[in-house]
Design a protein around this motif. Sequence first.
Motif, PDB file in Angstrom:
ATOM      1  N   LEU A  62       5.147  -2.835  -3.886  1.00  0.00           N
ATOM      2  CA  LEU A  62       4.507  -1.806  -4.895  1.00  0.00           C
ATOM      3  C   LEU A  62       6.126  -1.051  -4.646  1.00  0.00           C
ATOM      4  O   LEU A  62       6.742  -0.455  -3.754  1.00  0.00           O
ATOM      5  CB  LEU A  62       3.347  -0.933  -3.771  1.00  0.00           C
ATOM      6  CG  LEU A  62       3.221   0.216  -5.012  1.00  0.00           C
ATOM      7  CD1 LEU A  62       2.095  -0.200  -5.702  1.00  0.00           C
ATOM      8  CD2 LEU A  62       1.990   0.778  -3.514  1.00  0.00           C
ATOM      9  N   LEU A 108       2.624   7.278   0.250  1.00  0.00           N
ATOM     10  CA  LEU A 108       2.164   8.723   0.137  1.00  0.00           C
ATOM     11  C   LEU A 108       2.005   8.893   1.317  1.00  0.00           C
ATOM     12  O   LEU A 108       0.495   8.798   2.185  1.00  0.00           O
ATOM     13  CB  LEU A 108       1.711   8.717  -1.204  1.00  0.00           C
ATOM     14  CG  LEU A 108       1.240  10.565  -1.496  1.00  0.00           C
ATOM     15  CD1 LEU A 108       3.105  11.004  -1.877  1.00  0.00           C
ATOM     16  CD2 LEU A 108       0.311  10.352  -2.847  1.00  0.00           C
ATOM     17  N   LEU A 163       9.706   6.135  -1.677  1.00  0.00           N
ATOM     18  CA  LEU A 163       9.148   7.086  -0.872  1.00  0.00           C
ATOM     19  C   LEU A 163       9.622   7.026   0.939  1.00  0.00           C
ATOM     20  O   LEU A 163       9.690   7.545   1.735  1.00  0.00           O
ATOM     21  CB  LEU A 163       7.949   6.972  -0.363  1.00  0.00           C
ATOM     22  CG  LEU A 163       6.847   7.036  -1.844  1.00  0.00           C
ATOM     23  CD1 LEU A 163       5.193   6.277  -1.895  1.00  0.00           C
ATOM     24  CD2 LEU A 163       6.798   8.614  -1.637  1.00  0.00           C
ATOM     25  N   GLU A 217       6.910   1.476  -6.485  1.00  0.00           N
ATOM     26  CA  GLU A 217       6.798   3.166  -6.291  1.00  0.00           C
ATOM     27  C   GLU A 217       7.686   3.324  -4.889  1.00  0.00           C
ATOM     28  O   GLU A 217       8.224   4.558  -4.447  1.00  0.00           O
ATOM     29  CB  GLU A 217       6.041   3.517  -6.623  1.00  0.00           C
ATOM     30  CG  GLU A 217       5.861   3.006  -7.965  1.00  0.00           C
ATOM     31  CD  GLU A 217       4.370   2.246  -8.501  1.00  0.00           C
ATOM     32  OE1 GLU A 217       3.707   2.055  -8.520  1.00  0.00           O
ATOM     33  OE2 GLU A 217       5.191   0.672  -7.433  1.00  0.00           O
ATOM     34  N   ASN A 218       7.239   2.936  -3.996  1.00  0.00           N
ATOM     35  CA  ASN A 218       7.027   2.876  -2.169  1.00  0.00           C
ATOM     36  C   ASN A 218       8.649   3.053  -1.825  1.00  0.00           C
ATOM     37  O   ASN A 218       9.090   3.622  -1.064  1.00  0.00           O
ATOM     38  CB  ASN A 218       6.900   2.111  -1.374  1.00  0.00           C
ATOM     39  CG  ASN A 218       5.323   2.104  -0.893  1.00  0.00           C
ATOM     40  OD1 ASN A 218       4.710   3.131  -1.026  1.00  0.00           O
ATOM     41  ND2 ASN A 218       4.350   0.612  -0.955  1.00  0.00           N
ATOM     42  N   ILE A 278       0.636  -1.336   0.327  1.00  0.00           N
ATOM     43  CA  ILE A 278      -0.248   0.011  -0.307  1.00  0.00           C
ATOM     44  C   ILE A 278       0.842   0.974  -0.040  1.00  0.00           C
ATOM     45  O   ILE A 278       2.100   1.006   0.646  1.00  0.00           O
ATOM     46  CB  ILE A 278      -0.584   0.061   1.600  1.00  0.00           C
ATOM     47  CG1 ILE A 278      -1.803  -1.262   1.033  1.00  0.00           C
ATOM     48  CG2 ILE A 278      -1.731   1.214   1.844  1.00  0.00           C
ATOM     49  CD1 ILE A 278      -2.874  -1.561   2.019  1.00  0.00           C
ATOM     50  N   SER A 279       0.702   2.489  -0.799  1.00  0.00           N
ATOM     51  CA  SER A 279       0.821   3.248  -1.266  1.00  0.00           C
ATOM     52  C   SER A 279       2.011   3.666   0.661  1.00  0.00           C
ATOM     53  O   SER A 279       0.573   3.975   0.673  1.00  0.00           O
ATOM     54  CB  SER A 279       0.278   4.776  -1.648  1.00  0.00           C
ATOM     55  OG  SER A 279       1.546   5.505  -1.781  1.00  0.00           O
TER      56      SER A 279
END
Length: 214
Positions: free
Chosen positions: A130, A106, A136, A132-133, A103-104
């Motif tokens: 994910l 963000l 972050l 993309e995490n 889960i993101s």
Amino acid sequence: MTDLRLTEIFYSLQGETRTVGLPTVFVRLTGCPLRCAYCDTEYAFHGGEKWSLQAIQEKVASYHPRYVTVTGGEPLAQPNCWPLLTALCDQGYEVSLETSGAISLLGVDSRVVKVMDLKTPASNEMSRNLYENIELLSPQDQIKFVICDRKDYEWARFKLDEHRLVDRVDEVLFSPSFGQIESAELAEWILADNLPVRFQVQLHKLLWNDAAGH
């Protein structure tokens, strides 16, 4: 009203991560969209009780802790996890979040130390990573690999280089999956390859045999 569904709140020694061995309050939220093959908290998938944010804060404060860990299940599966994390930081605790990475991240408060899994092939949930995490994560955060076998180890070693994880976060953790691989075997692999990772075992399982509330 800001409510969350909780499985348990308890005070114990941190069993993993950089703060292993330190007294910590654990806030275990209910629910998880993943079904990892080695999951040891299936009792947190369902049920739980609804708590207000204020009630959680009061219960945590009753232990007078320095460290608080929000875990699950997958805590970010509940939208009100974000305000919970911020509220705990505002109370002055050193707050960590244990998350699957599915889960993101963000919007997670920047004061929170994020301990994020990258799911290996043997977890049966690798497709939920994910990636993309990773962008972050901050230098205070940690990434954890639960290693079940040699294939997992080689996969994790590849990801270590592919995403330059050692340069991105404070700690990269390699943890043997309890009951699936001998701890000493994983330790020997790490030494043989001179990997710049932290080997860890789950202290709470050694002390209390994974009993709930520890």
